[in-house]
Design an enzyme around this catalytic site. Sequence first.
Site, PDB file in Angstrom:
ATOM      1  N   ASP A  35       0.798  -1.295   0.009  1.00 33.30           N
ATOM      2  CA  ASP A  35       0.103  -0.068  -0.035  1.00 33.30           C
ATOM      3  C   ASP A  35       0.985   1.296   0.075  1.00 33.30           C
ATOM      4  OD1 ASP A  35      -2.272  -1.641   0.161  1.00 33.30           O
ATOM      5  OD2 ASP A  35      -3.065  -0.744   1.835  1.00 33.30           O
ATOM      6  N   ASP A  36       0.540   2.432  -0.701  1.00 33.50           N
ATOM      7  CA  ASP A  36       0.728   3.725  -0.732  1.00 33.50           C
ATOM      8  C   ASP A  36       1.926   3.560  -1.708  1.00 33.50           C
ATOM      9  OD1 ASP A  36      -0.781   4.196   1.480  1.00 33.50           O
ATOM     10  OD2 ASP A  36       0.665   3.709   3.029  1.00 33.50           O
ATOM     11  N   HIS A  86      -5.679   3.291  -4.427  1.00 40.19           N
ATOM     12  CA  HIS A  86      -6.097   3.316  -3.064  1.00 40.19           C
ATOM     13  C   HIS A  86      -6.354   4.571  -2.561  1.00 40.19           C
ATOM     14  CE1 HIS A  86      -4.923   1.770   1.009  1.00 40.19           C
ATOM     15  NE2 HIS A  86      -3.938   2.523   1.131  1.00 40.19           N
ATOM     16  N   HIS A  90      -6.052   9.468   0.557  1.00 46.13           N
ATOM     17  CA  HIS A  90      -5.766   8.596   1.708  1.00 46.13           C
ATOM     18  C   HIS A  90      -6.624   9.174   2.852  1.00 46.13           C
ATOM     19  CE1 HIS A  90      -4.022   5.609   4.459  1.00 46.13           C
ATOM     20  NE2 HIS A  90      -3.524   5.083   3.197  1.00 46.13           N
ATOM     21  N   HIS A 182       3.670  -2.379   4.132  1.00 45.53           N
ATOM     22  CA  HIS A 182       3.961  -1.119   3.465  1.00 45.53           C
ATOM     23  C   HIS A 182       5.302  -1.012   3.516  1.00 45.53           C
ATOM     24  CE1 HIS A 182      -0.031  -0.868   5.358  1.00 45.53           C
ATOM     25  NE2 HIS A 182      -0.251   0.322   4.645  1.00 45.53           N
TER      26      HIS A 182
END
Length: 222
Positions: A35-36, A86, A90, A182
């Site tokens: 993620d990210d 995503h 956020h 992550h």
Amino acid sequence: MAVVFNISKSRDFQLFGEIVNRVDTDEKIIALTFDDGPLPGATEKIISILAQEQIPATFFLTGREMERYPDGAKKLIAAGHQIGNHSYSHPRMVFMSYQAVANEVAKTNELILNLGYKSEIVFRPPYGKKLLMLPLYLQRNNITTIIWDIEPETFSEVSASSEKITEHVVAEAKPGSIILLHVMYPSGQTSMDAVPSIIRELKAQGYRFVTVNDLLTLTSRK
């Protein structure tokens, strides 16, 4: 209020549309997801690790960071990895209006497509949170919600070392699992360090790594 909280954080239920936290299969296939990002430096490092291990992964990127660092997203696509949505900024998408949800998801999808990505785009809610308007929007636009069933970073005693992260993932892995890590920020360095050993130990157990889209295609959805 407790019911609302439980629905918002559930890994295998939402009020509308399809949600997947793992798939039901006897085949030893597993999806590694991040993620990210993208973020310069970390993007290239994780691409290099995955290339050395010769496996694909799925990256759930934020629109804001793709705007800042489009070359990173392009490198992930060129390396053959799956790109997921995503959100743009956020946020916690629990009590957002329908229009705010639409803006977050649609803008990010457009960025992904404009970078040349051709495959189905799935969505992962920031923090795994969703309630009413987000699932409704995703259902109306035929977008699948992807969660996870293995998240070692949730536990402080696990996330303290790469060895413990590896041990946790290997112990929890099942056919059809979706692993969440992550690695894009300095706080994710321990997870980054764990990636090679996670891959090697699961390979040694006979697992084959696939993207989330391949996982959904190759198996029946749970």
